[in-house]
Write a protein that holds these residues in place. Structure first.
Motif, mmCIF file in Angstrom:
data_model
loop_
_atom_site.group_PDB
_atom_site.id
_atom_site.type_symbol
_atom_site.label_atom_id
_atom_site.label_comp_id
_atom_site.label_asym_id
_atom_site.label_seq_id
_atom_site.Cartn_x
_atom_site.Cartn_y
_atom_site.Cartn_z
ATOM 1 N N UNK A 101 -32.783 16.746 18.677
ATOM 2 C CA UNK A 101 -32.174 16.179 17.622
ATOM 3 C C UNK A 101 -32.421 14.588 17.380
ATOM 4 N N UNK A 102 -32.577 14.373 15.958
ATOM 5 C CA UNK A 102 -32.724 12.780 15.970
ATOM 6 C C UNK A 102 -31.667 12.507 15.051
ATOM 7 N N UNK A 103 -30.986 11.454 15.197
ATOM 8 C CA UNK A 103 -29.640 11.074 14.586
ATOM 9 C C UNK A 103 -29.875 9.927 13.472
ATOM 10 N N UNK A 161 -23.808 16.079 8.638
ATOM 11 C CA UNK A 161 -24.731 16.983 7.942
ATOM 12 C C UNK A 161 -25.984 17.286 8.765
ATOM 13 N N UNK A 162 -26.528 18.503 8.660
ATOM 14 C CA UNK A 162 -27.884 18.693 8.817
ATOM 15 C C UNK A 162 -28.877 18.359 7.756
ATOM 16 N N UNK A 163 -29.785 17.308 8.049
ATOM 17 C CA UNK A 163 -30.562 17.029 6.951
ATOM 18 C C UNK A 163 -31.871 17.819 6.970
ATOM 19 N N UNK A 164 -32.326 18.191 8.283
ATOM 20 C CA UNK A 164 -34.061 18.758 8.331
ATOM 21 C C UNK A 164 -34.015 19.662 9.357
ATOM 22 N N UNK A 181 -32.831 16.932 12.151
ATOM 23 C CA UNK A 181 -32.412 15.787 11.936
ATOM 24 C C UNK A 181 -30.810 15.722 11.336
ATOM 25 N N UNK A 182 -30.002 14.936 12.006
ATOM 26 C CA UNK A 182 -28.512 15.106 11.315
ATOM 27 C C UNK A 182 -28.138 13.764 11.065
#
Lengths: 240, 240
Positions: A101-103, A161-164, A181-182
């Protein structure tokens, strides 16, 4: 008659060996495994699951000699399997994916939290990027994001939120990779906002203006990040 | 001087042993590994990666005796690692997740494609459910959905949308699990619509009215499926 390896049936007509009943001495192990295989064949079992702890590593070769294959391993053990029928092996595969994941964390001045990594493929390239990391086995994606941001940068933030999401293949040891990506929201209070770099993994951490962040050449040039950046813009503009 | 195990450095100050240079004879292996460890320590390497193919399974125990731990395994090999510094082991973990999917397929009469499984936890319980399966390493979720639907039911359908995702923990061998519900659109033509059950895995396949499907007690009672059913309804009503 030789001692048999004990165990229990599973819900798929397979047999799971009891780890304790596996002899650690090569001679004894070979005799017990040969006798057990004859019984398992006769009973019509399909997959045999044989867990070998590190303390019994010296007899693993003797299971391989009898047609067992490696299935998966964790620090303390190797799981070996043998499919007994002549039909196609239907045993479930080993875990297939790592999850990363990327924050995305933004402060009230519309600045994005970015880091530079000490090692890995980006070493020495001066690339600023969002904090990223692997989701651990047993960990929720949201927990992993909060943990990595705190560990790497000292910033306390909560999953929002989860963006992607993207799936890709051929990562470490041939595994597939799911990357999320969150977006995280910063916690209130001065202590929650103090930058504190993890020296082991990073050579830099800072806040970077949103427009500058979206223009970083390494990411701006990549089609995947064009989609991620569109999701980030929708999120910060409230249209996500 | 003893022969050393050859290999190359990685981007994380680690060393990856060349599989070919690992001796298969226990005595020779032990001598080479001891000599190599002394050199690797001296050079300041952190993680050592030692891949042991099945043909060399008889010397795995000798690596364990020298402080190596199992990292992961695939059918043909076990990967062992040793962290040389006294600091915390920073080697990346083994793959942590299996990824599964369930396929929602509806025909023009608003009937849903459902199956009953031959083995596993639902065996003998008469539960009708959407076709499900594991996403293979190297396979896209969309491909996995199309493949499982065709293999299990004979129906040809194309991936259309991701409807839901959930992460959970403690699945097979302690791994975490990511499950996606995806919607597929049936292909045109009578051949693409002929039900053909995979006898190995299923005891039933049929079309079931959407309302009846949403009311199946096993799923209707579960909070997770209430969310999935809401996504399905939004999808079929064009409000997703």
């Amino acid at each position: 008659a030789a001692a048999l390896i004990s165990g229990h049936e599973d819900a798929y007509d397979g047999f799971i060996c009891d780890e304790q009943s596996v002899p650690a001495a090569p001679g004894e192990f070979g005799v017990a495994l040969d006798a057990s295989l004859a019984v398992w064949q006769q009973k019509g079992y399909r997959g045999i699951w044989l867990k070998m702890p590190a303390a019994k590593a010296h007899v693993i070769g003797h299971a391989v000699d009898r047609g067992f294959e490696f299935h998966h391993a964790e620090k303390e053990y190797v799981m070996l399997t043998r499919w007994l029928p002549s039909s196609e092996n239907k045993l479930p595969p080993n875990a297939s994916h790592q999850v990363g994941m990327g924050a995305f964390v933004m402060n009230e001045r519309r600045e994005v939290l970015v880091v530079q990594e000490r090692s890995g493929p980006l070493r020495g390239q001066g690339v600023w990027k969002m904090p990223t990391g692997l989701v651990q086995q047993g960990e929720d994606i949201s927990e992993a994001a909060e943990r990595e941001v705190l560990e790497e940068t000292g910033i306390r933030a909560r999953f929002d939120a989860v963006l992607a999401m993207r799936q890709a293949h051929g990562f470490a040891f041939g595994k597939s990779d799911m990357f999320f990506v969150v977006a995280l929201k910063m916690e209130a209070g001065p202590q929650a906002r103090e930058l504190c770099m993890q020296e082991d993994e990073l050579v830099g951490v800072r806040w970077m203006g949103l427009e500058e962040y979206l223009a970083v050449p390494f990411t701006a040039a990549r089609p995947l990040f064009q989609k991620i950046h569109a999701a980030i813009l929708a999120y910060v503009n409230g249209t996500y």
